[in-house]
Design an enzyme around this catalytic site. Structure first.
Site, PDB file in Angstrom:
ATOM      1  N   LYS A 248       0.815  -1.232   0.000  1.00  0.00           N
ATOM      2  CA  LYS A 248       0.000   0.000   0.000  1.00  0.00           C
ATOM      3  C   LYS A 248       0.844   1.275   0.000  1.00  0.00           C
ATOM      4  CE  LYS A 248      -2.421  -2.684  -0.601  1.00  0.00           C
ATOM      5  NZ  LYS A 248      -2.856  -2.719  -2.009  1.00  0.00           N
TER       6      LYS A 248
ATOM      7  N   GLY B 198       2.424   2.385  -2.692  1.00  0.00           N
ATOM      8  CA  GLY B 198       2.501   2.976  -4.029  1.00  0.00           C
ATOM      9  C   GLY B 198       3.091   2.011  -5.060  1.00  0.00           C
TER      10      GLY B 198
ATOM     11  N   THR C  99       1.740  -0.283  -7.089  1.00  0.00           N
ATOM     12  CA  THR C  99       1.064  -0.403  -8.382  1.00  0.00           C
ATOM     13  C   THR C  99       1.480   0.748  -9.296  1.00  0.00           C
ATOM     14  OG1 THR C  99      -0.810  -1.258  -7.113  1.00  0.00           O
ATOM     15  CG2 THR C  99      -1.225  -0.736  -9.426  1.00  0.00           C
ATOM     16  N   TRP C 100       1.549   1.928  -8.735  1.00  0.00           N
ATOM     17  CA  TRP C 100       1.921   3.125  -9.498  1.00  0.00           C
ATOM     18  C   TRP C 100       3.380   3.013  -9.969  1.00  0.00           C
ATOM     19  CZ3 TRP C 100       2.070   8.744  -7.118  1.00  0.00           C
ATOM     20  CH2 TRP C 100       2.066   9.685  -8.167  1.00  0.00           C
TER      21      TRP C 100
ATOM     22  N   HIS D 230       7.928  -7.020  -1.901  1.00  0.00           N
ATOM     23  CA  HIS D 230       7.567  -6.412  -0.611  1.00  0.00           C
ATOM     24  C   HIS D 230       8.515  -6.923   0.482  1.00  0.00           C
ATOM     25  CE1 HIS D 230       4.002  -4.448  -1.974  1.00  0.00           C
ATOM     26  NE2 HIS D 230       3.204  -5.489  -2.009  1.00  0.00           N
TER      27      HIS D 230
ATOM     28  N   SER E 287      -5.310   2.603   3.767  1.00  0.00           N
ATOM     29  CA  SER E 287      -5.310   1.860   2.509  1.00  0.00           C
ATOM     30  C   SER E 287      -5.231   0.356   2.785  1.00  0.00           C
ATOM     31  CB  SER E 287      -4.112   2.320   1.662  1.00  0.00           C
ATOM     32  OG  SER E 287      -4.133   1.721   0.410  1.00  0.00           O
TER      33      SER E 287
ATOM     34  N   TYR F 139       5.659   8.861  -2.240  1.00  0.00           N
ATOM     35  CA  TYR F 139       4.375   8.884  -2.957  1.00  0.00           C
ATOM     36  C   TYR F 139       3.835  10.318  -3.071  1.00  0.00           C
ATOM     37  CZ  TYR F 139      -0.553   7.523  -3.786  1.00  0.00           C
ATOM     38  OH  TYR F 139      -1.824   7.377  -4.284  1.00  0.00           O
TER      39      TYR F 139
ATOM     40  N   ARG G  14      -8.174   2.458  -5.173  1.00  0.00           N
ATOM     41  CA  ARG G  14      -9.272   2.861  -4.291  1.00  0.00           C
ATOM     42  C   ARG G  14      -9.548   4.339  -4.509  1.00  0.00           C
ATOM     43  NH1 ARG G  14     -10.196   4.532   1.103  1.00  0.00           N
ATOM     44  NH2 ARG G  14      -7.994   5.085   1.180  1.00  0.00           N
ATOM     45  N   LYS G  15      -8.807   5.230  -3.767  1.00  0.00           N
ATOM     46  CA  LYS G  15      -9.057   6.667  -3.902  1.00  0.00           C
ATOM     47  C   LYS G  15      -7.819   7.410  -4.360  1.00  0.00           C
ATOM     48  CE  LYS G  15     -12.427   7.783  -0.271  1.00  0.00           C
ATOM     49  NZ  LYS G  15     -12.464   8.494   1.020  1.00  0.00           N
TER      50      LYS G  15
HETATM   51  P1  A3P Z   1      -5.616   4.224  -1.487  1.00  0.00           P
HETATM   52  O1  A3P Z   1      -6.072   2.985  -0.803  1.00  0.00           O
HETATM   53  O2  A3P Z   1      -5.257   5.331  -0.527  1.00  0.00           O
HETATM   54  O3  A3P Z   1      -6.531   4.702  -2.536  1.00  0.00           O
HETATM   55  P2  A3P Z   1      -0.130  -0.426  -3.562  1.00  0.00           P
HETATM   56  O4  A3P Z   1      -0.063  -0.186  -5.008  1.00  0.00           O
HETATM   57  O5  A3P Z   1       1.204  -0.381  -2.869  1.00  0.00           O
HETATM   58  O6  A3P Z   1      -0.920  -1.645  -3.239  1.00  0.00           O
HETATM   59  O7  A3P Z   1      -0.896   0.820  -2.933  1.00  0.00           O
HETATM   60  C1  A3P Z   1      -2.260   1.020  -3.229  1.00  0.00           C
HETATM   61  C2  A3P Z   1      -2.573   2.491  -3.066  1.00  0.00           C
HETATM   62  O8  A3P Z   1      -2.042   3.202  -4.200  1.00  0.00           O
HETATM   63  C3  A3P Z   1      -4.057   2.729  -3.054  1.00  0.00           C
HETATM   64  O9  A3P Z   1      -4.238   3.886  -2.242  1.00  0.00           O
HETATM   65  C4  A3P Z   1      -4.334   2.998  -4.514  1.00  0.00           C
HETATM   66  O10 A3P Z   1      -5.535   3.690  -4.746  1.00  0.00           O
HETATM   67  C5  A3P Z   1      -3.123   3.829  -4.897  1.00  0.00           C
HETATM   68  N1  A3P Z   1      -2.822   3.784  -6.341  1.00  0.00           N
HETATM   69  C6  A3P Z   1      -2.993   2.757  -7.196  1.00  0.00           C
HETATM   70  N2  A3P Z   1      -2.631   3.101  -8.425  1.00  0.00           N
HETATM   71  C7  A3P Z   1      -2.217   4.391  -8.375  1.00  0.00           C
HETATM   72  C8  A3P Z   1      -1.741   5.322  -9.355  1.00  0.00           C
HETATM   73  N3  A3P Z   1      -1.637   4.976 -10.629  1.00  0.00           N
HETATM   74  N4  A3P Z   1      -1.398   6.542  -8.936  1.00  0.00           N
HETATM   75  C9  A3P Z   1      -1.516   6.903  -7.640  1.00  0.00           C
HETATM   76  N5  A3P Z   1      -1.972   6.078  -6.680  1.00  0.00           N
HETATM   77  C10 A3P Z   1      -2.326   4.823  -7.030  1.00  0.00           C
END
Ligand code: A3P
Length: 317
Positions: A58, A60, A62-63, A118, A155, A213, A283-284
């Site tokens: 959680k 960041g 995925t980004w 991770h 998150s 992030y 999510r958000k």
């Molecule tokens: P929220 O739950 O606050 O919305 P991870 O990728 O480490 O699992 O983290 C997930 C968090 O990154 C979630 O935060 C998700 O919404 C957010 N996230 C996913 N894709 C993203 C993107 N392309 N840019 C910014 N935040 C992103």
């Protein structure tokens, strides 16, 4: 392996319908991550130029995966044909401890894609962390992304709650936060995760890039440039003039990725793991969403913990 699992200390997460996490090498892991960590430690051999994308769940991930993939494949695919439009970032860049065979296949094909993990720094396979004066030198580069701890807690709460199909009214946020602050969460503790990478970076800073992030949100252009340079794929002046950086940022933005069919209704299905709905990774993506969940008492508790764990380290969370 099942027998070995029983030998590790266990914790039952009551707010998560009794889900079990195991303590291995001072890290709390669910069964999938624990088995995957042990397998990676036994089998994985880093190539000297491998690049690792490391993060706490959680933080960041995925980004970062999406950005790294788009940067590396920008000459192979046009933005309009990029596999990120039809595949989850998690299908584009595999996790070391979840998809070892895929990671090894990528290495064999010299496809130059990074490897995500991770795992805590001290748990990484020896070949990733061997010091320069040892016989086997590792020059692997490590990109580490981290995020405000309060937003990570929120998150994480929603992610595991949804993964376990527990509605909010049946999942106590307070209990989740208490456990998190005891270091008990998937890959916990959060502070040891960050500090392990941070301390390792002090002796070999050239091998590490730390991305925050919130900074990436505030200034994506500079941070995407830093990322591209660090992983050995800097943008040319021509590319900058052609707005390639902006196009990559747009492609990988939360707004774009979260609205793609693959991320709305597709599933990520690593080897030997249960499938995870891609939408759970989006999510958000709002900074400061924690303000909607934290009581004053919770703020005090987490601020105190941050002070205790990160005070004097030079890391600003
Ligand atoms: P929220 O739950 O606050 O919305 P991870 O990728 O480490 O699992 O983290 C997930 C968090 O990154 C979630 O935060 C998700 O919404 C957010 N996230 C996913 N894709 C993203 C993107 N392309 N840019 C910014 N935040 C992103």
């Amino acid at each position: 392996m099942e027998e070995i699992l029983k030998t590790f200390p266990q914790h039952v997460c009551s707010w998560l319908k009794g889900a079990i996490v195991y303590k291995y090498q001072d890290v709390w892991l669910n069964e999938v991550f624990l088995k995957g960590t042990i397998l990676a430690q036994q089998r994985f051999k880093a190539h000297p130029n491998d690049v690792f994308l490391c993060s706490f769940p959680k933080g960041g991930t995925t980004w970062l995966k999406a950005l790294a993939f788009a940067i590396i494949t920008r000459e192979t695919f046009d933005i309009s044909t990029n596999p990120l439009l039809t595949n989850s970032p998690h299908d584009c860049i595999p996790f070391l401890e979840k998809e070892l065979a895929k990671v090894e296949e990528n290495q064999k094909n010299s496809c130059s894609l990074p490897i995500a993990t991770h795992m805590h720094y001290h748990c990484l396979p020896d070949s990733v962390i061997t010091s320069p004066d040892s016989v086997v030198t590792s020059n692997c580069k490590i990109v580490y992304i981290y995020r405000n701890m309060k937003d990570v807690i929120v998150s994480y709460y929603h992610f595991v709650r949804k993964l376990n199909k527990i509605p909010m009214e049946n999942a106590s946020f307070e209990e989740a936060l208490d456990e998190f602050c005891q270091g008990i969460s998937s890959c916990g503790s959060y502070w040891d995760h960050i500090l392990g990478y941070w301390k390792a970076s002090l002796s070999r800073p050239e091998r590490f890039l730390f991305l925050k992030y919130e900074d990436m949100k505030n200034d994506p252009t500079s941070n995407v440039k830093r990322l591209a340079e660090f992983i050995g794929r800097p943008f040319t002046i021509e590319e900058e003039k052609a707005n390639v950086i902006e196009k990559i940022i747009r492609l990988c933005s939360f707004e774009n990725l979260s609205n793609l069919d693959v991320n709305k209704s597709g599933k990520h299905h690593p080897e030997e793991c249960i499938a995870i709905e891609n939408r759970l990774f989006f999510r958000k993506a709002k900074d400061g969403d924690w303000k909607n969940y934290f009581t004053l008492e919770m703020i005090e508790k987490v601020d105190k913990l941050i002070d205790e764990k990160f005070g004097g380290t030079g890391l600003v969370l």
